[in-house]
Design a protein around this motif. Structure first.
Motif, PDB file in Angstrom:
ATOM      1  N   GLN B  94      41.720  41.949  40.613  1.00  0.00           N
ATOM      2  CA  GLN B  94      41.738  42.890  39.485  1.00  0.00           C
ATOM      3  C   GLN B  94      41.873  42.168  38.153  1.00  0.00           C
ATOM      4  N   PHE B  95      42.408  40.967  38.193  1.00  0.00           N
ATOM      5  CA  PHE B  95      42.614  40.209  36.960  1.00  0.00           C
ATOM      6  C   PHE B  95      41.628  39.063  36.852  1.00  0.00           C
ATOM      7  N   GLY B  96      40.544  39.152  37.566  1.00  0.00           N
ATOM      8  CA  GLY B  96      39.471  38.186  37.405  1.00  0.00           C
ATOM      9  C   GLY B  96      39.546  36.968  38.310  1.00  0.00           C
ATOM     10  N   PHE B  97      40.538  36.891  39.201  1.00  0.00           N
ATOM     11  CA  PHE B  97      40.556  35.762  40.143  1.00  0.00           C
ATOM     12  C   PHE B  97      39.510  36.001  41.225  1.00  0.00           C
ATOM     13  N   GLU B  98      38.692  35.003  41.496  1.00  0.00           N
ATOM     14  CA  GLU B  98      37.736  35.154  42.580  1.00  0.00           C
ATOM     15  C   GLU B  98      38.517  35.178  43.891  1.00  0.00           C
ATOM     16  N   PRO B  99      38.258  36.162  44.751  1.00  0.00           N
ATOM     17  CA  PRO B  99      39.032  36.255  46.004  1.00  0.00           C
ATOM     18  C   PRO B  99      38.869  35.011  46.879  1.00  0.00           C
ATOM     19  N   GLU B 100      37.741  34.291  46.706  1.00  0.00           N
ATOM     20  CA  GLU B 100      37.523  33.087  47.528  1.00  0.00           C
ATOM     21  C   GLU B 100      38.546  31.992  47.225  1.00  0.00           C
ATOM     22  N   ARG B 101      39.230  32.089  46.098  1.00  0.00           N
ATOM     23  CA  ARG B 101      40.193  31.035  45.754  1.00  0.00           C
ATOM     24  C   ARG B 101      41.433  31.079  46.646  1.00  0.00           C
ATOM     25  N   LEU B 102      41.651  32.190  47.300  1.00  0.00           N
ATOM     26  CA  LEU B 102      42.835  32.321  48.163  1.00  0.00           C
ATOM     27  C   LEU B 102      42.371  32.397  49.610  1.00  0.00           C
ATOM     28  N   ARG B 103      42.856  31.480  50.422  1.00  0.00           N
ATOM     29  CA  ARG B 103      42.419  31.421  51.818  1.00  0.00           C
ATOM     30  C   ARG B 103      43.608  31.401  52.774  1.00  0.00           C
ATOM     31  N   LEU B 104      43.380  31.973  53.936  1.00  0.00           N
ATOM     32  CA  LEU B 104      44.376  31.922  55.009  1.00  0.00           C
ATOM     33  C   LEU B 104      43.674  31.394  56.249  1.00  0.00           C
ATOM     34  N   ILE B 118      38.272  21.548  57.616  1.00  0.00           N
ATOM     35  CA  ILE B 118      38.562  22.690  56.745  1.00  0.00           C
ATOM     36  C   ILE B 118      38.876  22.211  55.324  1.00  0.00           C
ATOM     37  N   MET B 119      39.608  21.113  55.220  1.00  0.00           N
ATOM     38  CA  MET B 119      39.928  20.586  53.889  1.00  0.00           C
ATOM     39  C   MET B 119      38.657  20.162  53.160  1.00  0.00           C
ATOM     40  N   ARG B 120      37.730  19.561  53.892  1.00  0.00           N
ATOM     41  CA  ARG B 120      36.462  19.145  53.267  1.00  0.00           C
ATOM     42  C   ARG B 120      35.669  20.359  52.782  1.00  0.00           C
ATOM     43  N   ASP B 121      35.572  21.377  53.668  1.00  0.00           N
ATOM     44  CA  ASP B 121      34.846  22.597  53.304  1.00  0.00           C
ATOM     45  C   ASP B 121      35.470  23.260  52.072  1.00  0.00           C
ATOM     46  N   LEU B 122      36.786  23.330  52.119  1.00  0.00           N
ATOM     47  CA  LEU B 122      37.514  24.023  51.055  1.00  0.00           C
ATOM     48  C   LEU B 122      37.290  23.316  49.715  1.00  0.00           C
ATOM     49  N   ALA B 123      37.393  21.990  49.728  1.00  0.00           N
ATOM     50  CA  ALA B 123      37.214  21.227  48.487  1.00  0.00           C
ATOM     51  C   ALA B 123      35.804  21.427  47.941  1.00  0.00           C
TER      52      ALA B 123
END
Lengths: 384, 140
Positions: B94-104, B118-123
């Motif tokens: 709602q405040f403009g953060f892309e949801p992809e920035r938060l992962r579980l 996973i770390m490589r993909d995430l980076a």
């Protein structure tokens, strides 16, 4: 099953009838007290008051457009341990819903109270109320009720209902033992009383009130009022969403905030005894401020303003009942209620939860299921 | 933008994902240095405020990673974490953060290779996404 009866009104004076009604409730042998909004003897303001002597019911004014605090917190204080007597508690619908949240959070109990709800006509902001009531609380309450019940709305001269009340889709009390109805009722002649539980049924039968049918116009009057409020609410959601849709806009929205945390203190469902934001965690090391300022060239102090507000949304929005006390308490007129309700709409929907709806539904963050929300897991998932 | 290196904060549980990270290290697997691990006893203790604070301080991506469902050392902490991530994914966009920035993610103790992957993909994902707005603006 639900009994519908009427409370007679003499000389069009429905406040006097309400007082007489509460007097008769207080005279029942198992009721020790009545907690209701009452004009204070020393000043022109209406506050929740616990009355045990029927003589002191003079000045009871549950319809005044005055909402100084959400009384759910008061009821929580009365019921956190056994009180030793049954009290009839007169609450606005948003107060009842906040109290239900508090009971689920183990901050109160329904055991020793009889919940009485009145159709809610809404209220003004505190500062507006003082201007409205001036020297005569009772007279001003009549003026307000007549305007609302005659269909002219809550706006009188330049004073209008608070945005929270205008956006409220629950003006009719739910989850009470009985309700006193005003909308669609000929209040010059009688008030409607309807039991909702067996406890309410029992009290109405002991008061020996004449039974009646629900007036045919009531459902329609209520539906049109709710439709009007819902339209206002949806417009408010759209405007607020647009006003905060980037971090920069959010910072602008909260620019007046001085981190006084009044919104948290006024919030009926924010129940932590010690909020993390007033602990030493936020008493940063002095050198930290210099480092922060260095990073961006300058930094506003107090810091952590947006952080505080977003955290409050995360901690409390699932329990928000939309009473608007946060906005009422803000010294700098930040539309806090608009923000939390706009976000709460999403968070409550995500967990199929509605704050204050039912004692049976667990608060979303107190429970979990093994098989749920797989859409948030993994690093390939993109959730729009 | 070419030399943008994202900062990724990873809250990893002591029993599974941290152990996997340890295994990745002892196995000499290579993964990007963009990831800063914060070891917590359980993902169930990651209060939303830690994640919000990290974002507002300018973290480009945040990962919360714990044991697979059913494997939590504390029986059900990871289920609680999942609800909180769900909650934040409703709030932050709602405040403009892309949801992809938060992962579980769930990464078990023996998944050293998966951890590095996973770390490589995430980076790579965060690099493609660009810097977090909070880093560039005076957000307080």
């Amino acid at each position: 099953m639900a009994t519908t009866a009427k409370i007679g009104v003499k000389d069009q004076d429905f406040l006097a009838s309400l007082r007489d009604f509460f007097r008769s409730i207080l005279q029942l042998e198992d009721i020790s007290g009545v907690l209701a909004p009452k004009k204070l003897p020393m000043k022109n303001i209406v506050m929740p008051t616990l009355v045990t002597d029927p003589e002191n019911l003079e000045g009871i004014d549950p319809l005044a457009p005055c909402f100084p605090l959400n009384a759910a917190k008061v009821v929580s204080r009365l019921t956190r341990k056994p009180m030793g007597g049954k009290v009839a508690v007169v609450l606005r619908p948003c107060e009842t819903r906040a109290f239900i949240e508090l009971v689920k959070l183990k901050q109160g109990s329904m055991e020793e109270i009889v919940l009485v709800g009145l159709d809610c006509l809404g209220a003004y902001k505190n500062t507006d109320y003082f201007r409205f009531a001036k020297e005569n609380v009772t007279e001003s309450t009549y003026r307000f009720c007549k305007s609302v019940l005659s269909g002219n709305g809550g706006r009188i001269e330049d004073i209008d209902l608070s945005p929270a009340c205008k956006a409220c889709e629950f003006p009719i009390p739910d989850n009470t033992d009985f309700l006193i109805g005003l909308f669609g009722v000929d209040t010059n002649d009688h008030l409607l009383i309807q039991s909702k539980t067996t406890a309410g049924d029992d009290i109405i039968s002991r008061l020996d009130l004449p039974e009646m049918e629900e007036p045919p116009d009531r459902q329609e009057a209520v539906a049109s009022l709710i439709a009007e409020h819902t339209a206002f609410r949806d417009n408010m959601f759209a405007e607020t969403r647009e006003a905060v849709d980037s971090l920069e806009k959010m910072t602008t929205y909260l620019a007046n905030c001085v981190n006084c945390y009044n919104c948290r203190v006024a919030c009926p469902v924010c129940y932590c005894k010690e909020c993390v934001f007033v602990t030493d965690v936020f008493n940063h090391d002095p050198s930290q401020y210099l480092r922060w300022a260095d990073r961006k060239g300058s930094i506003k102090i107090p810091t952590d303003t947006v952080f505080y507000h977003i955290t409050r949304l995360a901690h409390m929005s699932t329990a928000c009942v939309g009473c608007g006390q946060c906005s009422n308490a803000c010294p700098n007129d930040i539309p806090v209620m608009e923000l939390i309700r706009t976000v709460a709409q999403h968070t409550q929907k995500a967990f199929d939860y509605e704050a204050g709806r039912s004692l049976e539904e667990d608060p979303p963050l107190s429970v979990f299921r093994e098989d749920e929300f797989d859409d948030v897991v993994g690093i390939s998932a993109v959730i729009a | 933008m070419e030399d943008f290196e994202p900062v990724i904060i990873a809250f990893v549980c002591n029993w599974c994902t941290y152990t996997a990270a340890d295994l990745a290290g002892t196995s000499r697997l290579i993964y990007p240095q963009n990831v800063r691990l914060i070891r917590v006893m359980c993902t169930g203790m990651v209060d939303p405020q830690y994640i919000i604070k990290a974002f507002l301080e300018g973290a480009d991506g945040i990962l919360v990673s714990g044991c697979h469902p059913g494997d939590c050392h504390y029986i059900n902490g990871n289920y609680k974490a999942r609800r909180r991530i769900k909650l934040l994914k409703e709030i932050l966009p709602q405040f403009g953060f892309e949801p992809e920035r938060l992962r579980l993610t769930w990464i078990g103790a023996s998944d050293g290779i998966i951890f590095a992957e996973i770390m490589r993909d995430l980076a790579a994902q965060m690099k493609a996404l660009g810097p977090n707005e909070a880093k560039l603006k005076m957000v307080i």
